[in-house]
Design an enzyme around this catalytic site. Structure first.
Site, short mmCIF file in Angstrom:
data_model
loop_
_atom_site.label_atom_id
_atom_site.label_comp_id
_atom_site.label_asym_id
_atom_site.label_seq_id
_atom_site.Cartn_x
_atom_site.Cartn_y
_atom_site.Cartn_z
N THR A 129 0.88 -1.16 0.00
CA THR A 129 0.00 0.00 0.00
C THR A 129 0.91 1.21 0.00
O THR A 129 2.05 1.12 0.46
CB THR A 129 -0.86 0.01 1.28
N ARG A 139 -13.11 -7.60 -3.74
CA ARG A 139 -12.50 -7.55 -2.40
C ARG A 139 -12.16 -6.11 -2.04
O ARG A 139 -11.66 -5.33 -2.85
CB ARG A 139 -11.25 -8.41 -2.36
N VAL A 140 -12.45 -5.72 -0.80
CA VAL A 140 -12.13 -4.39 -0.30
C VAL A 140 -11.09 -4.52 0.79
O VAL A 140 -11.21 -5.37 1.68
CB VAL A 140 -13.38 -3.68 0.25
N GLY A 141 -10.05 -3.72 0.74
CA GLY A 141 -9.00 -3.75 1.73
C GLY A 141 -9.10 -2.63 2.74
O GLY A 141 -10.10 -1.91 2.82
N THR A 200 -0.12 -0.12 6.24
CA THR A 200 0.12 -0.99 5.10
C THR A 200 0.37 -2.40 5.61
O THR A 200 0.72 -2.59 6.77
CB THR A 200 1.31 -0.50 4.27
N GLY A 201 0.19 -3.38 4.73
CA GLY A 201 0.40 -4.78 5.12
C GLY A 201 -0.79 -5.63 4.71
O GLY A 201 -1.42 -5.39 3.68
#
Length: 306
Positions: free
Chosen positions: A170, A198-200, A221-222
């Site tokens: 990210t 898919r939503v992050g 991020t990750g």
């Protein structure tokens, strides 16, 4: 005049060092430097933290080395779906978008949602329609399909056990401007081989990013699933506000929160209202850069070199 600080990241991941050869490391550092400068120059001339984080993230969205915008990962169907959010620490207003396939700079659309829309989150077709209505630059889907991402997608389809250094990166930025205002922005192409739709965490307030002038600004991020479930960005806020921890200890606490139950990569950058910096992760790679006022910038990839 208040202290001003620009702090960015280009993703955190645990990976074999051989996946980032010297020439790629140098290219990543150059990309980080360009993004850092894009935001810092705005702050240096008295611009807003909100403008600075947008500019820094846009620079990384335009660079195919980063998993955001043009460099977004392919989903299982071979499409690139991007998402982003931005938040103003002064007003607590935000804009978020997800499921984008045509928007060159998702963070710019998120900014427009924040400023021009009665809602704070738009997705997929509705987000594209809003982008068109606002005159935002759209791209043919082929713009996002780089050779590197296509090769990695093919390896996924072939079920090859290959370690990629950008498998769930990210990009993000936090800034403190000369007026004492904080802001954050986060953008991603998601995890490689994800299911369609898919939503992050990058578009989730309190998950991938959070900003409040009174407490902090943070960008994460990750592994998106665990960052959402642990509310990592808001955890930084909560630990500072309610436990009165330093920004460094609050960020470390957010990296470690529920780590026994929610296992995976986490990286967090954060700033407090005094301009103190936090860079914390549980990974060996965290692409990050910062500059405090007119001091020399710091840029690095590996966590054991700082």
């Amino acid at each position: 005049m208040a202290k001003y600080v620009m702090l960015i990241h280009g993703g955190a991941v645990n990976t074999d060092p051989t996946t980032i050869p010297p020439e790629k490391e140098e290219a990543l550092k150059q990309g980080l430097e360009a993004a850092l400068n894009a935001g810092w120059e705005i702050l240096n001339r008295g611009g807003t933290a909100l403008d600075a984080v947008e500019a820094a993230v846009m620079a990384m969205e335009d660079n195919e080395l980063f998993n955001a915008g043009r460099g977004g990962m392919f989903n299982i169907n071979g499409d690139v779906e991007t998402e982003a959010s931005i938040m103003d620490g002064l007003t607590l207003k935000g804009g978020a978008v997800s499921g984008l396939k045509l928007v060159k700079n998702p963070v710019a659309l998120a900014r427009l949602v924040m400023q021009k829309c009665k809602h704070s989150f738009l997705t997929a077709d509705g987000a594209h329609e809003f982008a068109l209505a606002q005159g935002l630059t759209l791209q043919d889907p082929s713009y996002f399909k780089t050779d590197q991402q296509r090769d990695e997608w093919m390896e996924i389809l072939q079920e090859a056990e290959v370690d990629h250094p950008g498998k769930h990166d990210t990009v993000g930025a936090v800034a403190l401007d000369q007026h004492g205002n904080l802001a954050c922005a986060t953008s991603t192409g998601g995890i490689e081989g994800k299911l369609r739709g898919r939503v992050g965490d990058s578009c989730i307030y309190g998950g991938g990013g959070y900003a409040n002038n009174e407490v902090c600004a943070a960008s994460c991020t990750g592994d998106g699933e665990i960052i959402m479930l642990a509310s990592c960005a808001h955890e930084v806020y909560a630990l500072r506000k309610y436990k009165k921890l330093s920004i460094q200890k609050a960020a470390r606490g957010a990296v470690d929160v529920y780590a026994d139950k929610l296992q995976g990569d986490r990286g967090i950058i954060a700033l407090d209202p005094e301009g103190n910096i936090a860079i914390e992760s549980n990974t060996n790679v965290f692409r990050r850069a910062y500059r405090v006022e007119e001091e020399e910038p710091f840029i690095d990839i590996w966590m054991d070199k700082e």
